[in-house]
Design a protein around this motif. Structure first.
Motif, PDB file in Angstrom:
ATOM      1  N   GLU A   1     -12.610  23.053 -51.442  1.00  0.00           N
ATOM      2  CA  GLU A   1     -13.612  23.179 -52.510  1.00  0.00           C
ATOM      3  C   GLU A   1     -14.830  23.969 -52.028  1.00  0.00           C
ATOM      4  OE1 GLU A   1     -12.060  20.452 -51.559  1.00  0.00           O
ATOM      5  OE2 GLU A   1     -11.631  19.089 -53.212  1.00  0.00           O
TER       6      GLU A   1
ATOM      7  N   PHE B   1     -13.947  13.054 -35.386  1.00  0.00           N
ATOM      8  CA  PHE B   1     -12.844  14.034 -35.451  1.00  0.00           C
ATOM      9  C   PHE B   1     -13.067  15.224 -34.511  1.00  0.00           C
ATOM     10  CE2 PHE B   1      -8.996  14.169 -38.030  1.00  0.00           C
ATOM     11  CZ  PHE B   1      -8.954  12.857 -38.462  1.00  0.00           C
TER      12      PHE B   1
ATOM     13  N   SER C   1     -11.650  17.177 -32.112  1.00  0.00           N
ATOM     14  CA  SER C   1     -10.261  17.337 -31.668  1.00  0.00           C
ATOM     15  C   SER C   1     -10.192  17.652 -30.180  1.00  0.00           C
ATOM     16  CB  SER C   1      -9.578  18.467 -32.444  1.00  0.00           C
ATOM     17  OG  SER C   1      -9.641  18.208 -33.818  1.00  0.00           O
TER      18      SER C   1
ATOM     19  N   GLY D   1     -19.540  15.656 -43.113  1.00  0.00           N
ATOM     20  CA  GLY D   1     -18.698  16.695 -42.525  1.00  0.00           C
ATOM     21  C   GLY D   1     -18.949  18.036 -43.160  1.00  0.00           C
ATOM     22  N   SER D   2     -18.616  18.138 -44.454  1.00  0.00           N
ATOM     23  CA  SER D   2     -18.710  19.457 -45.072  1.00  0.00           C
ATOM     24  C   SER D   2     -20.151  19.868 -45.381  1.00  0.00           C
ATOM     25  CB  SER D   2     -17.848  19.519 -46.339  1.00  0.00           C
ATOM     26  OG  SER D   2     -18.057  18.401 -47.140  1.00  0.00           O
TER      27      SER D   2
ATOM     28  N   TYR E   1     -14.763  21.143 -29.848  1.00  0.00           N
ATOM     29  CA  TYR E   1     -15.884  21.510 -30.711  1.00  0.00           C
ATOM     30  C   TYR E   1     -16.322  20.252 -31.454  1.00  0.00           C
ATOM     31  CZ  TYR E   1     -18.544  24.276 -34.042  1.00  0.00           C
ATOM     32  OH  TYR E   1     -19.544  24.821 -34.788  1.00  0.00           O
TER      33      TYR E   1
ATOM     34  N   MET F   1     -18.755  18.731 -33.938  1.00  0.00           N
ATOM     35  CA  MET F   1     -19.757  19.037 -34.955  1.00  0.00           C
ATOM     36  C   MET F   1     -19.807  17.966 -36.048  1.00  0.00           C
ATOM     37  SD  MET F   1     -19.858  22.555 -37.137  1.00  0.00           S
ATOM     38  CE  MET F   1     -20.354  22.610 -38.833  1.00  0.00           C
ATOM     39  N   THR F   2     -18.643  17.643 -36.622  1.00  0.00           N
ATOM     40  CA  THR F   2     -18.582  16.687 -37.737  1.00  0.00           C
ATOM     41  C   THR F   2     -19.105  15.313 -37.313  1.00  0.00           C
ATOM     42  OG1 THR F   2     -16.661  17.854 -38.575  1.00  0.00           O
ATOM     43  CG2 THR F   2     -16.969  15.606 -39.374  1.00  0.00           C
TER      44      THR F   2
HETATM   45  C1  LIG Z   1      -7.025  17.774 -38.302  1.00  0.00           C
HETATM   46  C2  LIG Z   1      -8.507  17.874 -38.298  1.00  0.00           C
HETATM   47  C3  LIG Z   1      -9.148  18.390 -37.187  1.00  0.00           C
HETATM   48  C4  LIG Z   1     -10.540  18.469 -37.149  1.00  0.00           C
HETATM   49  N1  LIG Z   1     -11.133  18.903 -36.005  1.00  0.00           N
HETATM   50  C5  LIG Z   1     -12.479  18.927 -35.925  1.00  0.00           C
HETATM   51  C6  LIG Z   1     -13.122  19.304 -34.702  1.00  0.00           C
HETATM   52  O1  LIG Z   1     -12.477  19.656 -33.714  1.00  0.00           O
HETATM   53  N2  LIG Z   1     -14.474  19.263 -34.642  1.00  0.00           N
HETATM   54  C7  LIG Z   1     -15.224  18.897 -35.710  1.00  0.00           C
HETATM   55  O2  LIG Z   1     -16.441  18.906 -35.588  1.00  0.00           O
HETATM   56  N3  LIG Z   1     -14.645  18.512 -36.880  1.00  0.00           N
HETATM   57  C8  LIG Z   1     -13.301  18.507 -37.009  1.00  0.00           C
HETATM   58  N4  LIG Z   1     -12.692  18.096 -38.166  1.00  0.00           N
HETATM   59  C9  LIG Z   1     -13.513  17.625 -39.270  1.00  0.00           C
HETATM   60  C10 LIG Z   1     -13.595  18.590 -40.438  1.00  0.00           C
HETATM   61  O3  LIG Z   1     -14.348  19.720 -40.109  1.00  0.00           O
HETATM   62  C11 LIG Z   1     -14.175  17.795 -41.620  1.00  0.00           C
HETATM   63  O4  LIG Z   1     -13.215  16.818 -41.964  1.00  0.00           O
HETATM   64  C12 LIG Z   1     -14.492  18.656 -42.808  1.00  0.00           C
HETATM   65  O5  LIG Z   1     -15.598  19.490 -42.582  1.00  0.00           O
HETATM   66  C13 LIG Z   1     -14.778  17.791 -44.051  1.00  0.00           C
HETATM   67  O6  LIG Z   1     -15.744  16.837 -43.770  1.00  0.00           O
HETATM   68  P1  LIG Z   1     -15.492  15.281 -44.141  1.00  0.00           P
HETATM   69  O7  LIG Z   1     -14.169  14.879 -43.594  1.00  0.00           O
HETATM   70  O8  LIG Z   1     -16.674  14.514 -43.725  1.00  0.00           O
HETATM   71  O9  LIG Z   1     -15.352  15.258 -45.709  1.00  0.00           O
HETATM   72  P2  LIG Z   1     -16.568  15.188 -46.804  1.00  0.00           P
HETATM   73  O10 LIG Z   1     -17.645  16.144 -46.426  1.00  0.00           O
HETATM   74  O11 LIG Z   1     -16.913  13.756 -46.953  1.00  0.00           O
HETATM   75  O12 LIG Z   1     -15.811  15.697 -48.062  1.00  0.00           O
HETATM   76  C14 LIG Z   1     -14.782  14.897 -48.653  1.00  0.00           C
HETATM   77  C15 LIG Z   1     -14.215  15.612 -49.847  1.00  0.00           C
HETATM   78  O13 LIG Z   1     -15.242  15.829 -50.812  1.00  0.00           O
HETATM   79  C16 LIG Z   1     -14.977  17.009 -51.547  1.00  0.00           C
HETATM   80  N5  LIG Z   1     -16.116  17.916 -51.387  1.00  0.00           N
HETATM   81  C17 LIG Z   1     -16.914  18.063 -50.304  1.00  0.00           C
HETATM   82  N6  LIG Z   1     -17.853  19.002 -50.543  1.00  0.00           N
HETATM   83  C18 LIG Z   1     -17.646  19.451 -51.804  1.00  0.00           C
HETATM   84  C19 LIG Z   1     -18.267  20.434 -52.647  1.00  0.00           C
HETATM   85  N7  LIG Z   1     -19.322  21.146 -52.204  1.00  0.00           N
HETATM   86  N8  LIG Z   1     -17.764  20.630 -53.890  1.00  0.00           N
HETATM   87  C20 LIG Z   1     -16.698  19.927 -54.329  1.00  0.00           C
HETATM   88  N9  LIG Z   1     -16.072  18.989 -53.578  1.00  0.00           N
HETATM   89  C21 LIG Z   1     -16.531  18.756 -52.345  1.00  0.00           C
HETATM   90  C22 LIG Z   1     -13.710  17.617 -50.940  1.00  0.00           C
HETATM   91  O14 LIG Z   1     -12.602  17.201 -51.687  1.00  0.00           O
HETATM   92  C23 LIG Z   1     -13.674  16.999 -49.568  1.00  0.00           C
HETATM   93  O15 LIG Z   1     -12.358  16.972 -48.997  1.00  0.00           O
HETATM   94  C24 LIG Z   1     -11.305  18.054 -38.273  1.00  0.00           C
HETATM   95  C25 LIG Z   1     -10.657  17.558 -39.399  1.00  0.00           C
HETATM   96  C26 LIG Z   1      -9.278  17.471 -39.428  1.00  0.00           C
HETATM   97  C27 LIG Z   1      -8.618  16.913 -40.650  1.00  0.00           C
END
Ligand SMILES: Cc1cc2nc3c(=O)[nH]c(=O)nc-3n(C[C@H](O)[C@H](O)[C@H](O)COP(=O)(O)OP(=O)(O)OC[C@H]3O[C@@H](n4cnc5c(N)ncnc54)[C@H](O)[C@@H]3O)c2cc1C
Length: 433
Positions: free
Chosen positions: A385, A168, A170, A143-144, A135, A137-138
């Motif tokens: 969060e 990421f 996976s 990411g979030s 999958y 997406m990120t």
């Molecule tokens: C083991 C693992 C497997 C994964 N597998 C996949 C995969 O198969 N496919 C895929 O597409 N993605 C995958 N991911 C990615 C995962 O979905 C993202 O890491 C996640 O959505 C967070 O995005 P980011 O890492 O860019 O963090 P960011 O969006 O940069 O966020 C960083 C931090 O900011 C804070 N934050 C973010 N938003 C808010 C808010 N609204 N309010 C308060 N604080 C906030 C939180 O503390 C957060 O941890 C995986 C991640 C991991 C760790």
């Protein structure tokens, strides 16, 4: 509404069989073939795992979350939850039973939104355990917040051309196909301007730049790919669902994926509690067993309480999914499960490590891995969060602001109303005050 927490009597022997089968046949794979569960198995490994999968199929426990028309048993989420509690003890367990992440979530969305052709090409072999999926997406810069994604798919005649970066993703390296989220219409809201595509991993332009590992893994030994999609051409029918449907599809996929993780986490946390109790009953220090020390009793009691609360929440949520058959209606509880999950596993694994002393801190016991796994759970599939925000918003939907300056439960106002209601009986007391 009545709740019944008793397990279906016909299903219990199935669970008992799975429990013994996983202990005797599957958990040893975690040690003998460590970390190989997502790799395309070679002929030697197939000799080991194919007969095990066959036994699971014969027992009618293969891919039980999907309906018979898709090769599953149609047991639904509640029964899957009870089974996953057993499978979660083992890394190989879900693969041997045809319900591993991220494939379950991916299979669910193809089952939900795929065309007959897509189901035949991707879903059948996925459910048959012949291929793995990814999958994607990120993105590296976002990411979030998926509204920031920039990977673009542009229509060119009978094809879509995809360009962008994903982070990421996976198991991309071992996957046969990727589900890629891309912007198809930048001029409308991202909620309507993004779409999902089924992309064979071998397509020209799918460049896996590197595989990133988790903390503790060697730099070259990871499973989470940074992918550069460079002029990747796929036919028009690679679109999954309709154009602009990516957000709706993502919710379906991530809802399922999150609850499945939680089910398996119960199994892992219980394994940590089992180890904690065994150690407490085996080790004597300063004249008594660890099990007789009040601090250790506190660890055990707190762990049991956390695990039982979490388990009931997961089972309730699984039951609700079966009941409503619509993830959106259960969004609040799925998000709550996601919020609670990392803390439960972290706390129980941490206490189990502590009770084992130096041995617990060593690489001869699995506690560090469990704690890392718990930490990662607070990020993967969206950070804690963000899920807390979802929970709070959903909870708030059932409330409305109070009328006027004072809260509706403000005691002076309520007291006045209560006195008025019972005035004829209270006259004497009121008069005396
Ligand atoms: C083991 C693992 C497997 C994964 N597998 C996949 C995969 O198969 N496919 C895929 O597409 N993605 C995958 N991911 C990615 C995962 O979905 C993202 O890491 C996640 O959505 C967070 O995005 P980011 O890492 O860019 O963090 P960011 O969006 O940069 O966020 C960083 C931090 O900011 C804070 N934050 C973010 N938003 C808010 C808010 N609204 N309010 C308060 N604080 C906030 C939180 O503390 C957060 O941890 C995986 C991640 C991991 C760790």
């Amino acid at each position: 509404m009545a709740w019944d927490f008793e397990t279906d009597p016909e299903y219990q022997p199935q669970l008992d069989w799975a429990d013994e089968f996983v202990r005797e046949e599957v958990e040893p794979l975690d040690l003998a073939f460590r970390g190989q569960q997502y790799m395309a198995p070679d002929a030697r490994l197939r000799q080991v795992i194919d007969p095990l999968k066959e036994e699971v199929r014969k027992r009618r426990l293969w891919a039980t979350h999907l309906g018979p028309e898709l090769g599953g048993e149609g047991h639904g989420q509640l029964k899957l939850s009870l089974l996953n509690e057993i499978l979660g003890r083992s890394q190989w367990g879900p693969v041997i039973f045809g319900c591993q992440a991220p494939d379950t979530g991916n299979a669910e969305i193809i089952a939900h939104y795929g065309t007959p052709g897509q189901k035949e090409r991707y879903l059948r072999p996925l459910l048959g355990g012949e291929i793995f999926s990814c999958y994607s997406m990120t993105e590296p810069h976002a990411g979030s917040d998926p509204t920031q994604f920039t990977t673009r798919a542009v229509r060119d005649g009978d094809e879509w051309v995809i360009n962008g970066w994903k982070f990421f993703s996976s198991n991309a390296s071992t996957s046969t196909f990727l589900i890629v989220m891309a912007v198809t219409d930048p001029d409308v809201s991202p909620y309507k301007g993004m779409s999902m595509f089924l992309v064979p991993t071998a397509t020209r332009g799918v460049n896996i730049e590197r595989n990133i590992g988790l903390g503790g893994e060697p730099l070259s030994g990871g499973h989470h790919a940074l992918i550069h999609y460079e002029d990747v051409r796929v036919p028009a029918d690679a679109l999954l669902g309709g154009e602009g449907q990516a957000f709706v599809i993502a919710q379906t996929r991530l809802g399922g994926g999150r609850i499945h993780h939680a089910m398996r986490t119960i199994g892992l946390a219980r394994k940590a509690l089992d180890m904690m109790c065994e150690r407490a009953l085996s080790r004597t220090t300063q004249g008594s067993l660890l099990a007789d020390k009040q601090f250790v009793q506190g660890y055990i009691a707190d762990s049991y309480a956390q695990l039982t609360q979490f388990r009931l929440l997961v089972l309730y949520t699984a039951w609700s999914i079966d009941k409503y058959k619509d993830y959106r209606k259960v969004r609040k509880d799925i998000a709550t499960v996601k919020v609670v999950m990392p803390g439960v596993l972290h706390d129980i694994a941490q206490r189990a490590l502590q009770v084992h002393g130096a041995l617990g801190a060593s690489n001869e016991m699995p506690f560090h891995q469990m704690i890392l796994g718990a930490t990662v759970m607070g990020i993967a599939d969206g950070p804690t969060e963000v899920h807390k925000v979802t929970v709070a918003r959903q909870v708030l939907r059932d409330y409305s602001p109070s009328d006027g300056l004072w809260p509706s439960q403000h005691i002076p106002g309520r007291l006045a109303a209560a006195r008025e209601k019972y005035a004829e009986y209270l006259e004497h007391e009121v008069g005396n005050q």
